[in-house]
Design a protein around this motif. Structure first.
Motif, mmCIF file in Angstrom:
data_model
loop_
_atom_site.group_PDB
_atom_site.id
_atom_site.type_symbol
_atom_site.label_atom_id
_atom_site.label_comp_id
_atom_site.label_asym_id
_atom_site.label_seq_id
_atom_site.Cartn_x
_atom_site.Cartn_y
_atom_site.Cartn_z
ATOM 1 N N GLU A 28 48.040 28.613 45.057
ATOM 2 C CA GLU A 28 48.070 27.653 46.178
ATOM 3 C C GLU A 28 46.770 27.689 46.978
ATOM 4 N N PHE A 29 45.931 28.694 46.705
ATOM 5 C CA PHE A 29 44.700 28.879 47.493
ATOM 6 C C PHE A 29 43.495 28.981 46.551
ATOM 7 N N PRO A 30 43.208 27.884 45.820
ATOM 8 C CA PRO A 30 42.141 27.961 44.816
ATOM 9 C C PRO A 30 40.774 28.266 45.422
ATOM 10 N N ASP A 31 40.610 28.009 46.712
ATOM 11 C CA ASP A 31 39.300 28.260 47.333
ATOM 12 C C ASP A 31 39.149 29.702 47.815
ATOM 13 N N VAL A 32 40.190 30.513 47.680
ATOM 14 C CA VAL A 32 40.083 31.920 48.085
ATOM 15 C C VAL A 32 39.821 32.779 46.847
ATOM 16 N N GLU A 33 38.755 33.545 46.917
ATOM 17 C CA GLU A 33 38.437 34.486 45.837
ATOM 18 C C GLU A 33 39.252 35.755 46.088
ATOM 19 N N TRP A 34 39.875 36.309 45.054
ATOM 20 C CA TRP A 34 40.681 37.510 45.324
ATOM 21 C C TRP A 34 40.590 38.505 44.188
ATOM 22 N N ASP A 35 40.844 39.752 44.526
ATOM 23 C CA ASP A 35 40.901 40.787 43.501
ATOM 24 C C ASP A 35 42.058 41.717 43.820
ATOM 25 N N LYS A 36 42.343 42.588 42.874
ATOM 26 C CA LYS A 36 43.489 43.474 42.975
ATOM 27 C C LYS A 36 42.972 44.897 42.852
ATOM 28 N N MET A 37 43.530 45.806 43.639
ATOM 29 C CA MET A 37 42.984 47.162 43.648
ATOM 30 C C MET A 37 44.114 48.171 43.850
ATOM 31 N N LEU A 38 44.123 49.219 43.071
ATOM 32 C CA LEU A 38 45.097 50.294 43.280
ATOM 33 C C LEU A 38 44.762 51.021 44.590
ATOM 34 N N VAL A 39 45.797 51.442 45.294
ATOM 35 C CA VAL A 39 45.582 51.934 46.662
ATOM 36 C C VAL A 39 44.690 53.175 46.693
ATOM 37 N N ASP A 40 44.811 54.033 45.705
ATOM 38 C CA ASP A 40 43.971 55.241 45.719
ATOM 39 C C ASP A 40 42.501 54.872 45.519
ATOM 40 N N ALA A 41 42.258 53.945 44.605
ATOM 41 C CA ALA A 41 40.880 53.490 44.400
ATOM 42 C C ALA A 41 40.361 52.753 45.638
ATOM 43 N N MET A 42 41.279 52.099 46.356
ATOM 44 C CA MET A 42 40.883 51.352 47.553
ATOM 45 C C MET A 42 40.295 52.278 48.615
#
Ligand code: NAD
Ligand code: MN
Length: 358
Positions: free
Chosen positions: A210-224
């Motif tokens: 729904e938000f094609p203009d938002v760039e996003w990534d996913k990160m495991l909490v420990d790596a974060m």
């Protein structure tokens, strides 16, 4: 003239010291603005109330604040009362029934403040952490049986609903879209937590569409945690579960210079209930009553309150006043390595509000 009704709940420890300062600053901001007024009702709920009445707030407490425009909260936590009693009896007793499901925690290194990260001077660290604030690990689901026997068992069940995850993802993507970088990191732990966190990831993918203009990534909490320390400039908006964001936002506050500066908003975005604004720190038993608590986290929280109330000019003016004061080491409290007292900082911010020419 519009009058905003604010419920002030100082709570315990330094909560009372910083909220009283926050109320003074709010009155000054309204006076300087001239376009609105604030009427503050103060509620003496918390540890002292508990000792007298056996509960943290009156049974009809929520009815007394339900129609206020916003809540300014200090801290729940008393040296003589177990933390789970004070937390669930006051702060969560407001957040959860008022459905303040979006907990928003901005982090920046303010002028004059030194980050413990040696390569960070300011612009490299400008984050907003969105914490799911209504369910997850803090849903309160669980139980304890056979207490004291060798068979004793206890569970805290992390409960995630599709509706709850969808609404926090939508809120976070929307917030990321409103910021210049339009960049969101979705924090997860779906490698180890293979049910709810997998659903969390799937819903992130669905909402992202729904938000094609938002760039996003996913990160495991420990790596974060590592990324926050080593590559802070790669982060902008972050969304995480109740527990994960609780921990990450304390780290964020420390990286920005002090826990005493960090603000937070507990939002009910639909405005069916009042939203609640508070510094992220607690009662600070070690410094309470000494008059040296840093009130900046509370002042920044009132900036967020003014934004929520629809007073962006007043909010901007107060934020500018705060930054003018943090830039001057004479107004640094001991947590920032200075010798200023709470009242010194408060008076300086009020003077800066009146002097502001914006
Ligand atoms: P804390 O935030 O009270 O204090 C942690 C450390 O940071 C202490 O050394 C304290 O002196 C310092 N600190 C915090 N705020 C400061 C400020 N404004 N200025 C200067 N120094 C500051 O956390 P804690 O010690 O883990 O908890 C104390 C109590 O507060 C406990 O009962 C806990 O449950 C409660 N608590 C409540 C909330 C809340 O109501 N939102 C949040 C956190 C902790
Ligand atoms: Mn916390």
């Amino acid at each position: 003239m519009k009058t905003y009704r604010i419920a002030a709940i100082p709570g315990d420890g330094i909560g009372t010291e910083v909220v009283d300062a926050g109320v003074e600053v709010l009155a000054a901001v309204a006076k300087r603005d001239g376009g609105f007024a604030v009427a503050v009702d103060r509620f003496d709920w918390g540890g002292a109330y508990y000792k007298k009445h056996g509960r943290m707030m009156p049974e009809n407490g929520r009815d007394l604040i339900r129609r206020h425009d916003a809540i300014l909260f200090g801290s729940a936590g008393h040296p003589d009362i177990p933390d789970h009693v004070t937390l669930w009896g006051l702060r969560l007793a407001i957040c959860q029934p008022f459905d303040q499901y979006a907990n928003v925690r901005p982090t920046r290194v303010l002028p004059g403040i030194t980050s413990p990260l040696r390569h960070v001077n300011g612009g490299e660290l400008d984050w907003v952490i969105v914490r799911e604030n209504s369910e997850g690990e803090y849903a309160g689901v669980g139980g304890r049986v056979h207490q004291g026997s060798p068979l004793e068992a206890a569970t805290d069940v992390a409960m995630f609903t599709r509706a709850g995850v969808e609404r926090i993802m939508r809120f976070a993507f929307g917030l990321a879209r409103s910021r210049p970088r339009k960049l969101l990191t979705v924090v997860t732990k779906s490698n180890a937590q293979r049910h709810a966190m997998v659903m969390w990831d799937e819903i992130a993918v669905q909402v992202a569409a729904e938000f094609p203009d938002v760039e996003w990534d996913k990160m495991l909490v420990d790596a974060m945690t590592m990324r926050m320390v080593i590559r802070p400039q790669t982060i902008d908006t972050v969304v995480a579960t109740n527990l994960h964001a609780d921990i990450l936002s304390d780290l964020a506050a420390a990286l920005a210079g002090s826990l005493g500066i960090a603000p937070t908003a507990n939002l009910n975005p639909e405005r069916a209930f009042p939203s609640m604004f508070e510094p992220i720190h607690g009662s600070a038993f070690d410094i309470m009553g000494k008059g040296i608590a840093n009130p900046i986290g509370t002042f920044w929280s009132t900036v967020m309150m003014l934004e929520h109330l629809g007073e962006p000019a007043a909010a901007g003016r107060l934020m500018q006043a705060i930054e003018k004061v943090t830039a001057d080491p004479r107004f640094h409290t001991p947590d920032l390595g200075g010798a200023a007292r709470t009242t010194d900082v408060t008076v300086a911010v009020i003077d800066a509000v009146h002097g502001a020419n914006v």
